[in-house]
Motif scaffolding. Structure first.
Motif, PDB file in Angstrom:
ATOM      1  N   GLY A 297       0.808  -1.207   0.000  1.00  0.00           N
ATOM      2  CA  GLY A 297       0.000   0.000   0.000  1.00  0.00           C
ATOM      3  C   GLY A 297       0.840   1.254   0.000  1.00  0.00           C
ATOM      4  N   PRO A 298       0.181   2.403   0.115  1.00  0.00           N
ATOM      5  CA  PRO A 298       0.906   3.679   0.033  1.00  0.00           C
ATOM      6  C   PRO A 298       1.819   3.903   1.235  1.00  0.00           C
ATOM      7  CG  PRO A 298      -1.390   4.053   0.645  1.00  0.00           C
ATOM      8  CD  PRO A 298      -1.272   2.597   0.308  1.00  0.00           C
ATOM      9  N   VAL A 299       2.808   4.744   1.009  1.00  0.00           N
ATOM     10  CA  VAL A 299       3.730   5.165   2.069  1.00  0.00           C
ATOM     11  C   VAL A 299       3.199   6.458   2.671  1.00  0.00           C
ATOM     12  CG1 VAL A 299       6.056   5.998   2.565  1.00  0.00           C
ATOM     13  CG2 VAL A 299       5.726   4.070   1.003  1.00  0.00           C
ATOM     14  N   HIS A 300       3.116   6.483   3.972  1.00  0.00           N
ATOM     15  CA  HIS A 300       2.631   7.673   4.676  1.00  0.00           C
ATOM     16  C   HIS A 300       3.830   8.527   5.099  1.00  0.00           C
ATOM     17  CE1 HIS A 300      -1.627   6.372   5.085  1.00  0.00           C
ATOM     18  NE2 HIS A 300      -1.072   5.182   4.936  1.00  0.00           N
ATOM     19  N   LEU A 301       3.811   9.787   4.704  1.00  0.00           N
ATOM     20  CA  LEU A 301       4.912  10.707   4.993  1.00  0.00           C
ATOM     21  C   LEU A 301       4.486  11.719   6.059  1.00  0.00           C
ATOM     22  CD1 LEU A 301       6.074  11.491   1.345  1.00  0.00           C
ATOM     23  CD2 LEU A 301       7.088   9.852   2.950  1.00  0.00           C
ATOM     24  N   PRO A 302       5.438  12.275   6.800  1.00  0.00           N
ATOM     25  CA  PRO A 302       5.104  13.306   7.793  1.00  0.00           C
ATOM     26  C   PRO A 302       4.385  14.478   7.133  1.00  0.00           C
ATOM     27  CG  PRO A 302       7.415  12.647   7.968  1.00  0.00           C
ATOM     28  CD  PRO A 302       6.890  12.004   6.739  1.00  0.00           C
ATOM     29  N   GLY A 303       3.416  15.037   7.848  1.00  0.00           N
ATOM     30  CA  GLY A 303       2.638  16.124   7.294  1.00  0.00           C
ATOM     31  C   GLY A 303       1.375  15.641   6.608  1.00  0.00           C
ATOM     32  N   ASN A 304       1.016  14.355   6.847  1.00  0.00           N
ATOM     33  CA  ASN A 304      -0.221  13.775   6.316  1.00  0.00           C
ATOM     34  C   ASN A 304      -0.221  13.701   4.793  1.00  0.00           C
ATOM     35  OD1 ASN A 304      -2.717  12.545   6.749  1.00  0.00           O
ATOM     36  ND2 ASN A 304      -3.838  14.479   6.477  1.00  0.00           N
ATOM     37  N   HIS A 305       0.907  13.257   4.233  1.00  0.00           N
ATOM     38  CA  HIS A 305       1.009  13.046   2.790  1.00  0.00           C
ATOM     39  C   HIS A 305       1.212  11.562   2.508  1.00  0.00           C
ATOM     40  CE1 HIS A 305       1.324  17.364   2.005  1.00  0.00           C
ATOM     41  NE2 HIS A 305       2.092  17.413   3.076  1.00  0.00           N
ATOM     42  N   ARG A 306       0.730  11.108   1.340  1.00  0.00           N
ATOM     43  CA  ARG A 306       0.857   9.710   0.963  1.00  0.00           C
ATOM     44  C   ARG A 306       1.440   9.605  -0.439  1.00  0.00           C
ATOM     45  NH1 ARG A 306      -4.335   6.225   1.512  1.00  0.00           N
ATOM     46  NH2 ARG A 306      -5.003   7.639  -0.142  1.00  0.00           N
ATOM     47  N   VAL A 307       2.169   8.538  -0.667  1.00  0.00           N
ATOM     48  CA  VAL A 307       2.714   8.241  -1.996  1.00  0.00           C
ATOM     49  C   VAL A 307       2.371   6.794  -2.321  1.00  0.00           C
ATOM     50  CG1 VAL A 307       4.811   7.943  -3.363  1.00  0.00           C
ATOM     51  CG2 VAL A 307       4.609   9.901  -1.827  1.00  0.00           C
ATOM     52  N   ARG A 308       1.813   6.580  -3.514  1.00  0.00           N
ATOM     53  CA  ARG A 308       1.450   5.233  -3.939  1.00  0.00           C
ATOM     54  C   ARG A 308       2.120   4.909  -5.269  1.00  0.00           C
ATOM     55  NH1 ARG A 308      -2.345   8.725  -5.838  1.00  0.00           N
ATOM     56  NH2 ARG A 308      -3.299   8.279  -7.866  1.00  0.00           N
ATOM     57  N   ARG A 309       2.243   3.627  -5.579  1.00  0.00           N
ATOM     58  CA  ARG A 309       2.731   3.200  -6.885  1.00  0.00           C
ATOM     59  C   ARG A 309       1.544   2.744  -7.727  1.00  0.00           C
ATOM     60  NH1 ARG A 309       7.733  -0.805  -8.580  1.00  0.00           N
ATOM     61  NH2 ARG A 309       6.835  -1.551 -10.550  1.00  0.00           N
ATOM     62  N   GLN A 310       1.483   3.287  -8.927  1.00  0.00           N
ATOM     63  CA  GLN A 310       0.366   2.951  -9.815  1.00  0.00           C
ATOM     64  C   GLN A 310       0.825   3.061 -11.269  1.00  0.00           C
ATOM     65  OE1 GLN A 310      -3.433   4.879  -8.919  1.00  0.00           O
ATOM     66  NE2 GLN A 310      -3.843   5.087 -11.110  1.00  0.00           N
ATOM     67  N   ALA A 311       0.614   1.996 -12.021  1.00  0.00           N
ATOM     68  CA  ALA A 311       0.907   1.973 -13.468  1.00  0.00           C
ATOM     69  C   ALA A 311       2.311   2.463 -13.780  1.00  0.00           C
ATOM     70  CB  ALA A 311      -0.135   2.805 -14.220  1.00  0.00           C
ATOM     71  N   GLY A 312       3.276   1.993 -13.004  1.00  0.00           N
ATOM     72  CA  GLY A 312       4.666   2.339 -13.296  1.00  0.00           C
ATOM     73  C   GLY A 312       5.092   3.718 -12.858  1.00  0.00           C
ATOM     74  N   HIS A 313       4.297   4.313 -11.978  1.00  0.00           N
ATOM     75  CA  HIS A 313       4.626   5.653 -11.486  1.00  0.00           C
ATOM     76  C   HIS A 313       4.486   5.718  -9.971  1.00  0.00           C
ATOM     77  CE1 HIS A 313       3.408   6.287 -15.705  1.00  0.00           C
ATOM     78  NE2 HIS A 313       4.280   7.288 -15.682  1.00  0.00           N
ATOM     79  N   LEU A 314       5.254   6.585  -9.341  1.00  0.00           N
ATOM     80  CA  LEU A 314       5.004   6.975  -7.957  1.00  0.00           C
ATOM     81  C   LEU A 314       4.164   8.244  -8.008  1.00  0.00           C
ATOM     82  CD1 LEU A 314       8.366   6.451  -6.017  1.00  0.00           C
ATOM     83  CD2 LEU A 314       6.550   4.826  -6.520  1.00  0.00           C
ATOM     84  N   LEU A 315       3.031   8.215  -7.303  1.00  0.00           N
ATOM     85  CA  LEU A 315       2.092   9.326  -7.375  1.00  0.00           C
ATOM     86  C   LEU A 315       1.718   9.797  -5.979  1.00  0.00           C
ATOM     87  CD1 LEU A 315      -0.296   7.865 -10.111  1.00  0.00           C
ATOM     88  CD2 LEU A 315       1.411   9.662 -10.432  1.00  0.00           C
ATOM     89  N   PRO A 316       1.561  11.113  -5.796  1.00  0.00           N
ATOM     90  CA  PRO A 316       1.136  11.623  -4.488  1.00  0.00           C
ATOM     91  C   PRO A 316      -0.361  11.388  -4.275  1.00  0.00           C
ATOM     92  CG  PRO A 316       1.433  13.438  -6.028  1.00  0.00           C
ATOM     93  CD  PRO A 316       1.878  12.190  -6.752  1.00  0.00           C
TER      94      PRO A 316
END
Length: 316
Positions: A297-316
């Motif tokens: 699943g997505p990575v949770h970053l400080p400041g309440n932001h998330r990054v996920r991998r989808q269709a060959g991309h890292l997306l916020p």
């Protein structure tokens, strides 16, 4: 000390004053005295700022005494800056440092200062490297304190990083100055104090006095390496950006690990991740989306932001 200061001030851009951040301790007091001597001979106005953290009895009186001495030495402008430390996140040492730098940067902007002079010595640099080693820091942490760092357009300058602390004490004695000994510097409640009074002296006893200079030199060598890697990462970040505002996984996978993790760190900060809270574990989790992908699943970053991998991309 005067020669070290002259090297930093010569050719410094701008016509505004340099401001010495002075607590009244030996390091900053010796730096202020050197500045009062060197700056006028270079045609550079120079002032002094002393920050009163309000953490110890008599701190306001000590700050006023430092300011009075500075005025008598011809430094101008001279300001005492009371700050509030309580109520800030983090421990007392970090809170005091944050409050101090906020005040210094604000007053530097008010006077359009060419820079703020800080009294950190070679011994301080060695202590910083040891603390970074104990935390398991990478090359960025081990590179210690830079001689110059710009914070929101204000240059913070450390002329004494190659000067041993013993020289600042000797300078005060030679000039008849009576520096203040901050009890926090010997308080075992603080990690830096434990390094200063215990760990570093033990290393000197075991390995010889050159260990202090060698630790500081290590910081300088790593700083140069970091600068080169950061430049490569800046270029790589531009290359792997996608139109959707993310990063190309294939592009990231083709980068050396040292460059890729820097790209991910820089991108996370762009997304709004809180810099002070952005840790190695966050960057490692982002890196796993590239190098160890198994549908997580997505990575949770400080400041309440998330990054996920989808269709060959890292997306916020």
């Amino acid at each position: 000390m005067r020669l070290a200061l002259r090297r930093v001030l010569t050719g410094l851009p701008g016509t505004g004053p340099v401001l010495v951040a002075c607590s009244g301790g030996a390091d900053s007091l010796a730096l202020a005295a050197a500045t009062a001597f060197v700056a006028p001979r270079l045609g550079r106005p120079a002032g002094l700022v002393t920050v009163d953290h309000g953490l110890q009895a008599g701190s306001a009186e000590r700050a006023e005494a430092v300011a009075g001495w500075a005025r008598a030495e011809g430094l101008d402008p001279v300001e005492v800056l009371p700050v509030r430390v309580d109520g800030r996140p983090g421990g007392p040492e970090a809170s005091a440092r944050e409050a101090r730098y906020e005040a210094l940067i604000a007053v530097a902007r008010r006077y359009d200062a060419a820079g703020v002079l800080l009294g950190h010595t070679r011994d301080d640099q060695a202590e910083t490297v040891l603390l970074a080693l104990a935390r398991g820091a990478g090359p960025r942490g081990l590179s210690g304190m830079p001689q110059r760092r710009d914070v929101t357009g204000v240059p913070l300058l450390r002329p004494l990083l190659d000067v041993p602390r013993a020289d600042t004490r000797a300078a005060c004695e030679a000039l008849g100055l009576d520096p203040w000994a901050d009890p926090h510097n010997a308080d075992p409640a603080y990690a830096r104090a434990r390094v200063r009074t215990g760990a570093l002296p033990a290393l000197v006893e075991a390995l010889g006095p050159a260990v202090v200079a060698n630790l500081a030199r290590t910081a300088g060598l790593l700083a140069a390496d970091n600068a080169a890697l950061d430049a490569l990462a800046d270029t790589a970040l531009a290359d792997v950006r996608t139109e959707a505002g993310g990063l190309s996984v294939a592009g990231l996978a083709g980068l050396p690990a040292a460059v890729r993790t820097r790209v991910l760190h820089a991108w996370a900060r762009e997304l709004g991740a809180t810099p002070a809270a952005l840790s190695h574990s966050h960057v490692a989790a982002l890196d796993a989306l590239v190098t160890a992908w198994h549908g997580q699943g997505p990575v949770h970053l400080p400041g309440n932001h998330r990054v996920r991998r989808q269709a060959g991309h890292l997306l916020p």
